[in-house]
Design a protein around this motif. Structure first.
Motif, PDB file in Angstrom:
ATOM      1  N   ASN A  94       0.863  -1.430  -0.008  1.00 23.80           N
ATOM      2  CA  ASN A  94      -0.034   0.070   0.172  1.00 23.80           C
ATOM      3  C   ASN A  94       0.749   1.176   0.072  1.00 23.80           C
ATOM      4  OD1 ASN A  94       0.896   0.119   2.585  1.00 23.80           O
ATOM      5  ND2 ASN A  94      -0.964  -0.720   3.649  1.00 23.80           N
ATOM      6  N   GLU A 148      -5.851   0.469  -0.157  1.00 16.95           N
ATOM      7  CA  GLU A 148      -5.485   0.094  -1.307  1.00 16.95           C
ATOM      8  C   GLU A 148      -4.225  -0.942  -1.475  1.00 16.95           C
ATOM      9  OE1 GLU A 148      -4.937   3.309  -3.951  1.00 16.95           O
ATOM     10  OE2 GLU A 148      -7.022   3.821  -3.918  1.00 16.95           O
ATOM     11  N   MET A 170      -4.260  -1.780  -9.142  1.00  9.54           N
ATOM     12  CA  MET A 170      -4.677  -1.592  -7.928  1.00  9.54           C
ATOM     13  C   MET A 170      -5.828  -2.395  -7.503  1.00  9.54           C
ATOM     14  SD  MET A 170      -7.258  -0.218  -5.818  1.00  9.54           S
ATOM     15  CE  MET A 170      -8.051   0.823  -6.741  1.00  9.54           C
ATOM     16  N   ARG A 196      -8.232  -4.031  -3.963  1.00  9.39           N
ATOM     17  CA  ARG A 196      -8.562  -3.766  -2.967  1.00  9.39           C
ATOM     18  C   ARG A 196      -8.840  -5.105  -1.763  1.00  9.39           C
ATOM     19  NH1 ARG A 196     -10.004   1.360  -1.783  1.00  9.39           N
ATOM     20  NH2 ARG A 196     -10.758   2.654  -3.675  1.00  9.39           N
TER      21      ARG A 196
END
Length: 297
Positions: free
Chosen positions: A150, A268, A164, A166
């Protein structure tokens, strides 16, 4: 002294510095210790300097040795880049790529991407090192390192953000039916949680709502330094995990797992590619970078 011998001496110098001894360099290069010693002596004579201060027990790199080592890395890489470029310009892309990838991402995502790449470029060989630890790009002699984090620390490496991801908090429908569906992060303390944790790091999950961070410190039902272990436990109805989305996308789509606390977001997790800034880019690495970026996007 011939140019070929100079190149050999530079390779020997590099291996002696990185191996810490003539013996280690000899083993790595499949040479005799005497040949290694002679190569260093020739290089010292050619450069008119002392590269190492040697005694019966210790060997210390001099300032001149340190400068020579840095130049050796660059010169050897330029020579490798030239030979690669000339070879590849007359034939199909070929040669070897040494790559480091995160373990869980490597198993879930990279494995299929790599298989497609190798099917397309049949003369390129790939050496893949899988680890969730941060490897040293230079010392490991990697052509490319892929890293999930992150926050990427500052470095002299060439860096490119590829994708990216999550984190998703999720559990099986059966688990949530038996134990209830948490509506607030603090309710997780009353649930069986599967927690990714490395040594020395407190076990906490972070949730974000309206720019406010909520940290929840949890006792784990299952703890591991690799998230791959959690998927089977989730599917066996053993708890809740906060897990990267690439590991559970298919299970969520099929209904085997259900996202929870969807009113909250999480940190993220970015995938970066890292490579040495002073290394030439051989055609096979250029092709791999382009292929990987296309597949991930």
């Amino acid at each position: 002294m011939s140019k070929i011998n100079q190149l050999e001496s530079l390779r020997v110098l590099k291996c002696v510095v990185e191996g810490g001894s003539f013996t280690a360099a000899a083993k790595r290069l499949n040479l005799t210790v005497a040949r290694v010693s002679k190569s260093i002596e020739r290089l010292e004579l050619e450069l008119n300097t002392t590269l190492f201060i040697r005694s019966t027990r210790h060997m210390q790199l001099t300032d001149s040795g340190e400068r020579s080592y840095r130049y050796a890395i660059k010169l050897l890489e330029q020579w490798r880049g030239l030979t690669d470029e000339l070879t590849e310009s007359h034939s199909k892309p070929k040669g070897k790529l040494k790559i480091s990838v995160p373990m869980s991402w490597g198993l879930c995502v990279f494995s299929s991407v790599l298989a497609k790449f190798m099917a397309k470029h049949t003369q390129i060989c790939v050496d893949v090192h899988m680890s969730d630890q941060h490897v040293n790009v230079i010392e490991g002699e990697y052509d490319l390192v892929l890293r999930l984090t992150n926050k990427l620390e500052d470095s002299s490496l060439l860096c490119k953000k590829l994708k990216m991801y999550r984190f998703i908090a999720c559990a099986s429908p059966e688990y949530l039916t038996r134990h209830g569906k948490p509506l607030e992060p603090q309710e997780l303390k009353n649930h069986a949680c599967l927690i990714y944790s490395q040594q020395g790091i407190r076990r906490k999950w972070q949730f974000i709502k309206e720019k406010k961070e909520i940290n929840v410190y949890i006792e784990s039902r299952l703890q591991s330094n690799n998230s791959t272990l959690f998927r089977e436990s989730l599917l066996a109805h053993q708890g809740i995990a906060l897990i990267p989305e690439f590991m559970v996308e298919a299970d969520i789509s099929s209904g085997k797992l259900i996202p929870i606390l969807t009113d909250y977001t999480n940190q993220e997790l970015n995938l970066y590619s890292l490579r040495p800034a002073d290394h030439m880019l051989p055609l096979r690495l250029k092709l791999f970078n382009e292929f990987l970026y296309h597949e991930l996007s």
